[in-house]
Enzyme design. Structure first.
Site, short mmCIF file in Angstrom:
data_model
loop_
_atom_site.label_atom_id
_atom_site.label_comp_id
_atom_site.label_asym_id
_atom_site.label_seq_id
_atom_site.Cartn_x
_atom_site.Cartn_y
_atom_site.Cartn_z
N LYS A 90 1.40 -0.74 0.09
CA LYS A 90 0.09 0.29 0.61
C LYS A 90 0.66 1.11 0.02
CE LYS A 90 -3.91 -2.65 0.08
NZ LYS A 90 -5.05 -1.57 -0.68
N GLU A 112 -10.31 5.93 3.22
CA GLU A 112 -10.92 4.15 3.65
C GLU A 112 -9.99 3.36 3.75
OE1 GLU A 112 -9.38 2.75 0.15
OE2 GLU A 112 -10.05 4.43 -0.07
N SER A 378 1.89 -9.42 -1.06
CA SER A 378 1.38 -8.36 -1.06
C SER A 378 1.67 -7.66 0.86
CB SER A 378 -0.29 -8.47 -1.21
OG SER A 378 -1.26 -8.95 -0.31
#
Length: 401
Positions: A90, A112, A378
């Site tokens: 991210k 969010e 991830s």
């Protein structure tokens, strides 16, 4: 040269677009008109790549998982996004978007988050850039991702628990958009995945494309060629999957498998398998595949994974799946828990439960010993340890540790 991963007039085939309230029209059109010029600016690119190298810690390693390779009969390489600063992919996106926000004169950041990794990554870059940060997170996720909530607060962010719907990621997105409607002038919404109105799906995919950009030279270095036979990634909104496949979408030599969250099963009413169960509709400003009732009401998504708990999918992924370019597998909760324990025991890597869905996909694909397979881990599983412990019986029942 056209590419399947590039939108045309904001659309990937029939999916995409910008369906936003009138009050947000100027915010969205300003971003549409500015983003490519910003991304192509040499000063921006230099600052972005310097931060990826010196702050995020890129390039992330490409690791040959020998024991897992032996088990699945292939040459398996793990793209270690879990080793980035903040523990997931991210941060690649939030670094880029906050630099965009600064160039557009915005002073307040909202985001969010589901599993909390995007929230942490957003709070991190806001601390770095001294900008006000407010995070919207479903109350259900606040409770099951308590550590990430505390990390966000430590970083100076205000965390707003959202109590509408089933109080998870979709509801957090809706609440963030409501806030944006109230503060359109000074606020930049850092969207965490390849969803939302154009140009967000394109922005996020471009920010995450560093993953497959690195893969090309890393594979050349380790295997003597710059492409794999298979790419495997988990997909919720679709950001790590988009980054993993971005530079290979037009390479037909590469087979692409994406793992979405099956929850209790695609034939139950407790699932988040949008590409298996969804139909064409509009969610959070984009036309895409959506889990919805016959009259268009959004249905709740259910999965053990907070980061895959979304009843839609990024429009790029919807189009690629419908074209048959990507193969989408639904991975149930028990399969994901088992796979997370498996990687932990065989390679000493505790993956995020999101990533464990991708690992579980390996057992559903038939490989040859010569196949080169790249799977993106991830995120790391620190945030999910309690969930793993609470559900370890699933692993035992499914095949046993």
């Amino acid at each position: 040269m056209s590419s399947k991963n590039q939108p045309v007039n904001g659309f990937f085939g029939k999916f995409g677009g910008a369906y936003v309230p009138e009050i947000l029209y100027k915010c969205v059109t300003d971003l549409q008109e500015s983003y490519l010029n910003i991304l192509e600016d040499e000063t921006f690119k230099s600052e972005y790549h310097n931060l990826l190298r010196d702050y995020v810690g890129r390039p992330s390693p490409l690791y040959h998982a020998r024991r897992m390779s032996e088990k699945y009969g292939c040459r398996l390489f793990l793209k270690r996004e879990d080793l980035n600063h903040t523990g997931a992919h991210k941060i690649n996106n939030t670094v880029g978007q906050i630099l965009m926000a600064k160039r557009m004169g915005k002073t307040r950041i909202i985001a969010e988050t589901g599993a909390g990794q995007h929230g942490v990554a957003t709070a991190t870059v806001c601390a770095l850039m001294n900008m006000k940060c407010e995070i919207f997170m479903g109350k259900t996720d606040v409770e099951r991702q308590h550590t990430n909530v505390e990390r966000m607060k430590m970083l100076g962010a205000t965390v707003h628990p959202v109590t509408t719907g089933n109080m998870t990621l979709s509801d957090a997105c809706s609440e963030a958009i409501r806030d944006w409607c109230c503060h359109p002038k000074d606020t930049f919404y850092i969207v965490g995945s390849t969803m939302g109105p154009h140009p967000y799906p394109d922005i996020v995919a471009r920010m995450q494309s560093i993953i497959s950009e690195e893969l090309k030279w890393q594979l050349e270095e380790k295997t003597g060629r710059n492409y794999p036979d298979y790419l495997v990634a988990c997909v919720g909104g679709g950001s790590n999957a988009a980054g993993t496949i971005y530079n290979y979408v037009d390479d037909e030599r590469v087979k692409i498998y994406l793992a979405e969250a099956g929850g209790s099963g695609v034939n139950t009413n407790r699932t988040a398998a949008t590409m298996h169960c969804g139909t064409e509709g509009i969610i959070h400003g984009a036309r895409t595949l959506v889990m919805q009732t016959e009259d268009g009401q959004i249905e709740e998504a259910f999965t053990i994974s907070a980061g895959l708990d979304y009843p839609g999918i990024g429009p790029m992924h919807a189009q690629l799946a419908q074209e048959g370019r990507t193969h989408v597998l639904a991975i149930n909760d028990d399969e994901a828990i088992y796979a997370g324990y498996e990687l932990t025991r065989l390679e000493g890597i505790i993956p995020a439960i999101e990533s464990a869905h991708a690992i579980a996909a390996l057992s559903k694909i038939c490989f040859k010993p010569s196949d080169i397979v790249v799977l993106t881990v991830s995120g790391r599983g620190d945030k999910d340890v309690q969930t793993y412990l609470d559900n370890k019986e699933m692993a035992k029942e499914y095949g046993g540790f």
